[in-house]
Design a protein around this motif. Structure first.
Motif, mmCIF file in Angstrom:
data_model
loop_
_atom_site.group_PDB
_atom_site.id
_atom_site.type_symbol
_atom_site.label_atom_id
_atom_site.label_comp_id
_atom_site.label_asym_id
_atom_site.label_seq_id
_atom_site.Cartn_x
_atom_site.Cartn_y
_atom_site.Cartn_z
ATOM 1 N N ARG A 162 0.862 -1.176 0.000
ATOM 2 C CA ARG A 162 0.000 0.000 0.000
ATOM 3 C C ARG A 162 0.896 1.223 0.000
ATOM 4 N N ALA A 163 1.644 1.397 -1.027
ATOM 5 C CA ALA A 163 2.658 2.450 -1.037
ATOM 6 C C ALA A 163 2.028 3.822 -0.853
ATOM 7 N N GLY A 164 1.330 4.315 -1.871
ATOM 8 C CA GLY A 164 0.711 5.632 -1.772
ATOM 9 C C GLY A 164 1.733 6.742 -1.757
ATOM 10 N N GLY A 165 1.251 7.961 -1.810
ATOM 11 C CA GLY A 165 2.127 9.120 -1.853
ATOM 12 C C GLY A 165 2.306 9.766 -0.494
ATOM 13 N N SER A 166 2.578 11.067 -0.525
ATOM 14 C CA SER A 166 2.813 11.837 0.692
ATOM 15 C C SER A 166 1.559 12.625 1.046
ATOM 16 N N LEU A 167 1.302 12.766 2.347
ATOM 17 C CA LEU A 167 0.088 13.413 2.846
ATOM 18 C C LEU A 167 0.461 14.565 3.758
ATOM 19 N N ASP A 168 -0.220 15.701 3.624
ATOM 20 C CA ASP A 168 -0.012 16.796 4.567
ATOM 21 C C ASP A 168 -1.139 16.745 5.604
ATOM 22 N N PRO A 173 2.640 19.366 8.265
ATOM 23 C CA PRO A 173 3.775 18.528 7.892
ATOM 24 C C PRO A 173 3.359 17.340 7.038
ATOM 25 N N GLU A 174 4.292 16.882 6.217
ATOM 26 C CA GLU A 174 4.054 15.743 5.338
ATOM 27 C C GLU A 174 4.448 14.438 6.035
ATOM 28 N N ILE A 175 3.768 13.381 5.623
ATOM 29 C CA ILE A 175 4.125 12.034 6.056
ATOM 30 C C ILE A 175 3.737 11.080 4.943
ATOM 31 N N ASP A 176 4.578 10.096 4.683
ATOM 32 C CA ASP A 176 4.216 9.098 3.678
ATOM 33 C C ASP A 176 2.999 8.307 4.159
ATOM 34 N N ARG A 177 2.110 7.990 3.226
ATOM 35 C CA ARG A 177 0.914 7.237 3.579
ATOM 36 C C ARG A 177 1.277 5.921 4.284
ATOM 37 N N ALA A 178 2.330 5.271 3.800
ATOM 38 C CA ALA A 178 2.737 4.009 4.412
ATOM 39 C C ALA A 178 3.174 4.204 5.859
ATOM 40 N N GLU A 179 3.844 5.308 6.152
ATOM 41 C CA GLU A 179 4.278 5.581 7.521
ATOM 42 C C GLU A 179 3.080 5.855 8.427
#
Length: 393
Positions: A55-61, A111-117
């Motif tokens: 479930r990689a996905g991109g970055s989320l703010d 702040p950004e965080i990767d969806r996987a994180e």
């Protein structure tokens, strides 16, 4: 790995009061919040086979009054801060010729965080045994007693659940028992590519774009370049297209995709920097945009079922999706805790009063943002969003 027979036996012995469909940020946040509020009789049912499914996905703010607030209430904000990237809040706008018009947003509290994180933080918080993996929901019906009846493709059947919560995304199966509304194609799509750290272009690209996000607008097309947590970049090529256009493409044929994007119909007359991104991009993935309408969010609350996140109010990207999903989870969990599990219908009705209004608003915002991004020139975007963003024209 789950075993359908053993799972069915277990469920028949102990059926949860609340069944949460979907282990994305919305469903997992709801689970953790219920746990924190002392409501432990729930189970999350997830289609993925295991926590390690891709479930990689991109970055989320993540925004202060929605996503961050939910994380605080869930006791996970400190964990979030360990992974959050405050440097990647920078936002820049340019045109098709490579001219940078402005840059802003450094230090913004989003702040950004990767969806996987983010998913890992939430997964680690939900108690072991509270997620049933490998459960693809087939349908929801209602029994003679008025309670929802859930059928899964692995043969599992639940018939004593008191509330099913659809946190199962844009094509929610739970939505079908609440409303006839179906997401409609928005007329636009993204082709996503990657520039990883071992790419020959990476060093040049990192020097050009640095942290955060860069949006280029021109000829009713856009490119979005965004740094990820591992330092790599995702590039989104956005354009208008027929609904089923990507069915005609072989995304594994990288050279053919590059050739298409470099043609005159797409980015053939854009700056060399953009064309270099195309020439070096890999891992292409297609993303067609769908949305519900504001009018779709007028259903009357029903007994035994509700929706949250994209299942309730999917829209084209506007920066609010995951934030609103986690806010939905917080509002629903709070309402259930205040009313108690003996008054689930009343708790859902109270929750939906606010959720439907928030959902209609975010759909309207998504429509406006998309209409303003896919324009001829970036100046049109600035005219529309300049006052909101604090820009001087």
């Amino acid at each position: 790995m789950p075993h359908p027979v053993f799972d069915t036996i277990a469920f028949s012995m102990s059926t949860p009061h609340i069944a949460i469909i979907g282990a994305g940020p919305c469903g997992l946040m709801l689970a953790q919040l219920l746990e924190r509020k002392g409501i432990a009789n729930y189970i999350v049912y997830e289609r993925d086979d295991s926590p390690n499914s891709n479930r990689a996905g991109g970055s989320l703010d993540i925004h202060p009054e929605t996503g961050q607030r939910a994380l605080r209430e869930a006791g996970l904000f400190d964990k979030f801060k360990e992974c959050a990237r405050y440097a990647d809040t920078a936002f820049a706008l340019g045109d098709k010729n490579g001219n940078r018009i402005f840059q802003m947003g450094e230090g913004r509290d989003a702040p950004e965080i990767d969806r996987a994180e983010l998913r890992k933080i939430l997964l680690d918080a939900v108690p072991e045994g509270k997620i049933r993996w490998g459960h693809i929901l087939k349908e929801v019906t209602f029994g003679d007693d008025g309670r929802p009846r859930l059928r899964f493709e692995n043969g599992t059947v639940l018939s004593e659940v008191r509330l099913v919560v659809g946190a199962d995304g844009a094509w929610s199966k739970v939505r079908r028992v609440i409303t006839k509304a179906t997401p409609q194609f928005a007329g636009k799509a993204y082709l996503e590519g990657r520039i990883r750290r071992d790419n020959p272009l990476y060093k040049t690209m990192a020097g050009e774009f640095g942290p955060g996000m860069y949006l280029a607008i021109g000829d009713k097309k856009i490119t979005i370049t965004q740094r990820q947590g591992d330092g790599s970049y995702r590039i989104y090529f956005g354009f208008q297209t027929p609904e089923h256009f990507f069915r005609t493409l072989d995304l594994q044929n990288v050279e053919a995709i590059r050739e298409m994007l470099l043609s005159s119909m797409y980015y053939g007359d854009w700056a060399e920097g953009t064309k270099d991104l195309i020439r070096h991009a890999t891992d292409f993935w297609a993303w067609s945009l769908y949305t519900l309408s504001k009018e779709d969010l007028r259903w009357k609350s029903i007994s035994g079922a509700t929706l949250c996140g994209d299942a309730a109010h999917v829209t084209v990207p506007n920066g609010e999706g995951v934030n609103l999903a986690m806010a939905d989870a917080l509002e629903l969990a709070t309402s259930i805790a205040q009313r108690g599990v003996e008054e689930l219908d009343e708790a859902v009705a109270e929750y939906e009063k606010g959720m439907l209004g928030r959902g209609a608003e975010t759909i309207a915002q998504g429509e406006m943002m998309t209409e303003t991004m896919f324009v001829e020139r970036p100046e049109i975007f600035v005219q529309k969003f300049g006052p909101i963003m604090g820009l001087n024209n």
